[in-house]
Design a protein around this motif. Structure first.
Motif, short mmCIF file in Angstrom:
data_model
loop_
_atom_site.label_atom_id
_atom_site.label_comp_id
_atom_site.label_asym_id
_atom_site.label_seq_id
_atom_site.Cartn_x
_atom_site.Cartn_y
_atom_site.Cartn_z
N UNK A 8 1.27 -1.25 -0.28
CA UNK A 8 0.35 -0.40 -0.32
C UNK A 8 0.46 1.20 0.17
N UNK A 9 0.47 2.49 -0.73
CA UNK A 9 0.72 3.45 -0.84
C UNK A 9 -0.34 4.74 -0.55
N UNK A 10 0.54 5.13 0.59
CA UNK A 10 -0.83 6.35 0.85
C UNK A 10 -0.58 7.61 1.25
N UNK A 11 -1.21 8.36 0.25
CA UNK A 11 -0.76 10.13 0.41
C UNK A 11 -2.11 10.84 1.25
N UNK A 12 -1.64 11.09 2.24
CA UNK A 12 -2.91 12.19 2.73
C UNK A 12 -1.98 13.20 3.63
N UNK A 13 -2.63 14.70 3.81
CA UNK A 13 -2.55 15.97 3.82
C UNK A 13 -3.51 16.66 4.86
N UNK A 14 -2.84 17.78 5.48
CA UNK A 14 -3.70 18.05 6.92
C UNK A 14 -3.82 19.65 6.14
N UNK A 15 -3.86 20.54 5.55
CA UNK A 15 -4.39 21.93 5.47
C UNK A 15 -4.98 22.71 6.25
N UNK A 16 -4.02 23.33 7.16
CA UNK A 16 -5.11 23.36 8.29
C UNK A 16 -6.19 24.80 8.25
N UNK A 17 -6.15 25.72 7.31
CA UNK A 17 -6.45 27.02 6.58
C UNK A 17 -8.10 26.47 5.86
N UNK A 18 -8.28 25.16 5.59
CA UNK A 18 -8.93 24.37 4.60
C UNK A 18 -10.66 24.65 5.19
N UNK A 19 -10.96 24.89 6.87
CA UNK A 19 -12.01 24.87 6.99
C UNK A 19 -12.53 26.48 6.52
N UNK A 20 -11.90 27.27 6.36
CA UNK A 20 -12.12 28.70 5.90
C UNK A 20 -13.19 27.98 4.90
N UNK A 21 -11.99 27.34 4.18
CA UNK A 21 -12.84 27.46 2.36
C UNK A 21 -14.40 26.53 2.91
N UNK A 22 -14.15 25.93 3.42
CA UNK A 22 -15.85 24.76 4.07
C UNK A 22 -14.91 23.57 3.24
N UNK A 23 -13.51 23.29 2.99
CA UNK A 23 -13.09 22.49 2.82
C UNK A 23 -12.53 21.66 4.08
N UNK A 24 -12.92 20.49 4.07
CA UNK A 24 -12.05 19.73 5.36
C UNK A 24 -10.71 19.92 4.80
N UNK A 25 -10.32 19.65 6.30
CA UNK A 25 -8.42 19.98 6.36
C UNK A 25 -7.78 18.79 6.10
N UNK A 26 -8.20 17.55 6.11
CA UNK A 26 -8.01 16.31 5.19
C UNK A 26 -7.68 15.75 4.51
N UNK A 27 -7.37 15.45 3.73
CA UNK A 27 -7.34 15.21 2.10
C UNK A 27 -6.26 13.78 2.06
N UNK A 28 -6.57 12.67 0.16
CA UNK A 28 -5.53 11.90 0.01
C UNK A 28 -6.18 10.76 -0.50
N UNK A 29 -5.43 9.76 -0.51
CA UNK A 29 -6.08 8.72 -1.10
C UNK A 29 -5.12 7.17 -0.94
N UNK A 30 -5.67 6.32 -1.33
CA UNK A 30 -4.29 5.16 -0.42
C UNK A 30 -4.60 4.40 -1.72
#
Length: 319
Positions: free
Chosen positions: A66-88
């Motif tokens: 498995x290769x997992x790419x996961x991110x946390x961008x902490x200002x995302x909620x201000x844009x109406x986007x979840x802070x966590x993103x990614x795929x496996x």
């Protein structure tokens, strides 16, 4: 051709999987040297603040890597986007052929992290939990509380957030299932709770050793990069048991990394979670002990949850 599994199907599969048991088995395999898990790949961003983790590996004699790419961008909620993103991404371990792409948008990372918190509490929380303390008000804070209910059905909760607005939103969303109190400071959380979960991306200490009561268990989740730290190093010095999900990873990130670097503890004090699961003598033995489990996130968790989701999806959707 690789099977593409979208978020809706992933969530439907998760409902039918014992994620906590899968993650626990993964930790055991990891500590028993039955896995190949290279160091974490990492990208850190300053403006806006965020981090991307690339975690990958396989369990020997199993079907996939498995290769997992996961991110946390902490200002995302201000844009109406979840802070966590990614795929496996799943690949056949024998041929390297791509098997499945799980478009989970970071959801599986959140779930497997919460499941690891439940595993930590199962073996290290005191038998009688007076109240659960949560530092942070995001999705991980909520999931940690919900997954704790599997083994720790305490309904009294103290929550602290960086803003009162976030704490009030947390309380509103969970108050039907829990008796939620809003703490003005992390110190107030420590005063009322003997099970604390820290879930923030803070790079400054939130709790100090003088505030921690005898018998308290802390699961530290937020510090998953070298610059993050939620616990004063002296808390780990004061603790009777210090547990790492991965000893090798704790050399470069997490609360243990800071405590060792500061000279508060030595590596000899650390026990790996998968090892402790197998040995009751390495678990909490009385309700006066202070215990710390430092969860930096290990690829074996991603391997277990991605494999389980794909196998469930395959059985139920591929004819």
């Amino acid at each position: 051709m690789a099977t593409i599994i979208n978020l809706t199907d992933i969530k439907n599969s998760i409902k039918n999987i014992d994620v906590i048991a899968a993650i626990e088995n993964g930790f055991v395999a990891y500590s028993n040297q039955q896995t190949v898990v290279p160091p974490v790949g990492e990208l850190l961003f300053e403006d806006p603040p965020g981090d991307v983790h690339i975690k990958y590996g396989y369990i020997k004699k199993e079907e996939f890597y498995v290769i997992k790419i996961a991110s946390g961008f902490y200002n995302n909620p201000k844009l109406g986007i979840a802070s966590s993103q990614g795929m496996m991404l799943l690949f056949n371990q024998k041929t390297g052929q791509p098997t499945a792409i799980l478009l989970d948008e970071g959801y599986l990372t959140d779930i497997r992290t919460a499941a690891a918190g439940a595993v930590a509490a199962k073996y290290f929380a005191p038998k009688k939990v007076n109240a659960i303390g949560i530092l942070g008000t995001g999705i991980q804070a909520k999931l940690q509380l919900q997954f704790l209910q599997k083994n720790t059905p305490c309904k009294t909760v103290w929550v602290w957030g960086r803003t009162l607005k976030n704490a009030e939103k947390f309380k509103t969303e969970l108050n039907n299932d829990f008796n939620v109190h809003i703490a003005k400071t992390p110190v107030e959380v420590a005063k009322h709770c003997n099970l604390i979960v820290t879930t923030t991306p803070s790079d400054t200490v939130l709790l100090t050793s003088t505030e921690i009561q005898p018998g308290t268990h802390i699961t530290a989740v937020g510090s998953d990069t070298p610059n993050k730290q939620e616990l004063e190093s002296s808390i780990l010095q004061k603790a009777d048991l210090v547990i790492a999900d991965s000893i090798s990873q704790s050399k470069s990130r997490g609360e243990i990394y800071h405590a060792v670097k500061d000279g508060a503890i030595s590596v000899k004090k650390i026990t790996e979670l998968g090892t402790a699961i197998q040995n009751p003598n390495l678990q909490r033995t009385n309700d006066t002990q202070i215990t710390i489990v430092d969860l930096t996130g290990v690829a074996v968790q991603d391997i277990k949850i991605a494999t389980a989701v794909y196998q469930h999806y395959k059985i139920n959707n591929i004819k």
